[in-house]
Structure formats: structure tokens, C-alpha cells
Design a protein around this motif. Structure first.
Motif, mmCIF file in Angstrom:
data_model
loop_
_atom_site.group_PDB
_atom_site.id
_atom_site.type_symbol
_atom_site.label_atom_id
_atom_site.label_comp_id
_atom_site.label_asym_id
_atom_site.label_seq_id
_atom_site.Cartn_x
_atom_site.Cartn_y
_atom_site.Cartn_z
ATOM 1 N N GLN A 13 0.826 -1.205 0.000
ATOM 2 C CA GLN A 13 0.000 0.000 0.000
ATOM 3 C C GLN A 13 0.865 1.262 0.000
ATOM 4 O OE1 GLN A 13 -2.213 -1.028 3.568
ATOM 5 N NE2 GLN A 13 -4.098 -1.364 2.383
ATOM 6 N N TYR A 14 1.924 1.243 0.780
ATOM 7 C CA TYR A 14 2.851 2.382 0.805
ATOM 8 C C TYR A 14 3.437 2.634 -0.578
ATOM 9 C CZ TYR A 14 7.565 4.380 1.091
ATOM 10 O OH TYR A 14 8.705 5.101 0.855
ATOM 11 N N LEU A 15 3.917 1.594 -1.238
ATOM 12 C CA LEU A 15 4.545 1.753 -2.547
ATOM 13 C C LEU A 15 3.544 2.245 -3.581
ATOM 14 C CD1 LEU A 15 6.759 -1.452 -2.506
ATOM 15 C CD2 LEU A 15 7.568 0.910 -2.370
ATOM 16 N N GLU A 16 2.323 1.795 -3.491
ATOM 17 C CA GLU A 16 1.295 2.264 -4.416
ATOM 18 C C GLU A 16 1.031 3.753 -4.206
ATOM 19 O OE1 GLU A 16 -1.116 2.201 -7.562
ATOM 20 O OE2 GLU A 16 0.085 0.505 -6.876
ATOM 21 N N TYR A 27 8.791 4.801 5.109
ATOM 22 C CA TYR A 27 7.849 3.804 5.622
ATOM 23 C C TYR A 27 8.574 2.894 6.591
ATOM 24 C CZ TYR A 27 4.929 -0.416 5.727
ATOM 25 O OH TYR A 27 4.182 -1.495 6.133
ATOM 26 N N TYR A 28 7.909 2.650 7.737
ATOM 27 C CA TYR A 28 8.469 1.702 8.694
ATOM 28 C C TYR A 28 7.357 1.209 9.623
ATOM 29 C CZ TYR A 28 11.172 -0.332 12.497
ATOM 30 O OH TYR A 28 11.671 -1.197 13.439
ATOM 31 N N ALA A 29 7.299 -0.084 9.819
ATOM 32 C CA ALA A 29 6.388 -0.724 10.774
ATOM 33 C C ALA A 29 4.941 -0.288 10.572
ATOM 34 C CB ALA A 29 6.839 -0.430 12.204
ATOM 35 N N ASP A 94 13.982 -4.109 -6.024
ATOM 36 C CA ASP A 94 12.678 -4.758 -5.983
ATOM 37 C C ASP A 94 11.636 -3.731 -6.409
ATOM 38 O OD1 ASP A 94 12.251 -3.077 -3.819
ATOM 39 O OD2 ASP A 94 11.681 -4.666 -2.439
ATOM 40 N N ASP A 95 10.375 -4.104 -6.355
ATOM 41 C CA ASP A 95 9.258 -3.213 -6.667
ATOM 42 C C ASP A 95 9.323 -2.679 -8.096
ATOM 43 O OD1 ASP A 95 6.911 -1.725 -6.187
ATOM 44 O OD2 ASP A 95 8.093 0.063 -5.808
#
Length: 201
Positions: A13-16, A27-29, A94-95
Motif C-alpha cells: 500500500q505504501y509503494l502504491e 515507511y516503517y512498521a 525490488d518493486d
């Protein structure tokens, strides 16, 4: 009054969200943290780094990136944007198609009042978990001072502090050398005001 519940995000969700965001976030945890804008001095120093390192990497298997290259620490789950990164040899991402680098060789962070303690402490603790990382460089923007952490083994780092204009930041892992004068070119430091003398009572 009870505090509002936090919203937790998955890495996906963060990457989107990052793909369409108009600003960068860490982004973390499960949490997303917006990154503040950089000062003029911060931008000049980052530009000087790119100008100094870029020519030294030409014709070699090394690549340099500025602050738009996202880095992920696999073992802790941190996604972040260092101020500059160099990776030598194979680059692991990645991603796809929006790439996130997972094996940086050298990371540079330009310190600011709002991030200095984080860059020195918790963030460095994350970076130390990157097996590929050999050098971590902290650059002050309000004075001529560079702190170079060189990995000795899995748990030990050697700190060198450079403060003179003719001093050199030597990064053997990527075979690059920069003088402080070059890194701080076009930076006008505020004059140091000596403390006033206390009158005798």
C-alpha cells in the motif's frame, strides 16, 4: 479523551501511494512518514557530491544516485530516501517498475536540525543491517564537518571526523576521494560570534 487509532499500511500500500504522491515519504512498521523539504545549503551540498563523485565513477561498474532513489532495508522493513547513494557491482532492486535499491555500498546523509538525531541514531541502526553497506557518511550543513563511518566487521564501525577544507573524504570501497572544499563549495557559513565577556561584579 481516547487517542485516534493509527492507520497501518502494508508495504504494498505504501509503494502504491508513493507512485502517485507529490512528495516523498519514509515507511516503517506500518507507518508512513512525510519527508520535509531541504534547505538551499542541503541542496548545494548534494549537488556538489554528485558533481564530485560522478566523474570518478565513469567507465566503471558503479552507479550513483541522488535523493530520488528509494532504499529498502530488508531485515527491518525500512523504506527511505538517502541524500545520495553509490552502489558498485550488481545492483539489486525490488518493486519493479518503480525500483527500490536493496544493496547500497555507500550512503550519504546531509544533516539538518530536524533529522540529525535520527540520522545518527535510529536510521544508522537500520543502515547497519544492510550487508552491502561499507561506508556511511554524515555531512553537516551549518559547519564544515564530515563524519565517515567505515565498516570493520558485522558489528563494528570506525569513525573518522574531517573538518579542514584541505581534508579528504576517501572512500576506498568505491575508489573515490573528495576534499571538503569541493563538498562545501558555494556554502557561506554564518560567522562564529565569540561569547561576550561577563563583566566583573
Amino acid at each position: 479523551m481516547a487517542s485516534l487509532p493509527k492507520t497501518y499500511y502494508t508495504p504494498e500500500q505504501y509503494l502504491e501511494l508513493e507512485r502517485t504522491a507529490d512528495h516523498k515519504s519514509e515507511y516503517y512498521a506500518g507507518q508512513i512518514f512525510a519527508m520535509a523539504g531541504a534547505s538551499e545549503e542541503h541542496n548545494i551540498i548534494t549537488f556538489n557530491l554528485a558533481q564530485g563523485i560522478g566523474p570518478q565513477l565513469r567507465g566503471r561498474s558503479c552507479r550513483g544516485y541522488t535523493s530520488d532513489m528509494r532504499v529498502r532495508v530488508d531485515t527491518t522493513g525500512l523504506y527511505t530516501y538517502p541524500d545520495a547513494v553509490v552502489v558498485c557491482g550488481e545492483r539489486v532492486f525490488d518493486d519493479k517498475p518503480v525500483k527500490t535499491l536493496t544493496n547500497p555500498t555507500v550512503i550519504f546523509e546531509v544533516l539538518s536540525p530536524s533529522t540529525e538525531s535520527y540520522d545518527r541514531g535510529e536510521k544508522f541502526a537500520h543502515y547497519q543491517r544492510l550487508p552491502s553497506l561499507t561506508d556511511y557518511v554524515l555531512i553537516s550543513q551549518d559547519k564544515m564537518r564530515i563524519e565517515h563511518y567505515l565498516r570493520q566487521d558485522e558489528n563494528h564501525w570506525l569513525l573518522s571526523v574531517i573538518t579542514e577544507p584541505h581534508g579528504e573524504l576517501a572512500l576506498e570501497s568505491i575508489d573515490c576521494t573528495l576534499t571538503l572544499a569541493a563538498i562545501y563549495e558555494n556554502i557561506d557559513f554564518a560567522p562564529t560570534v565569540p561569547p561576550s565577556e561577563t563583566p566583573n561584579e
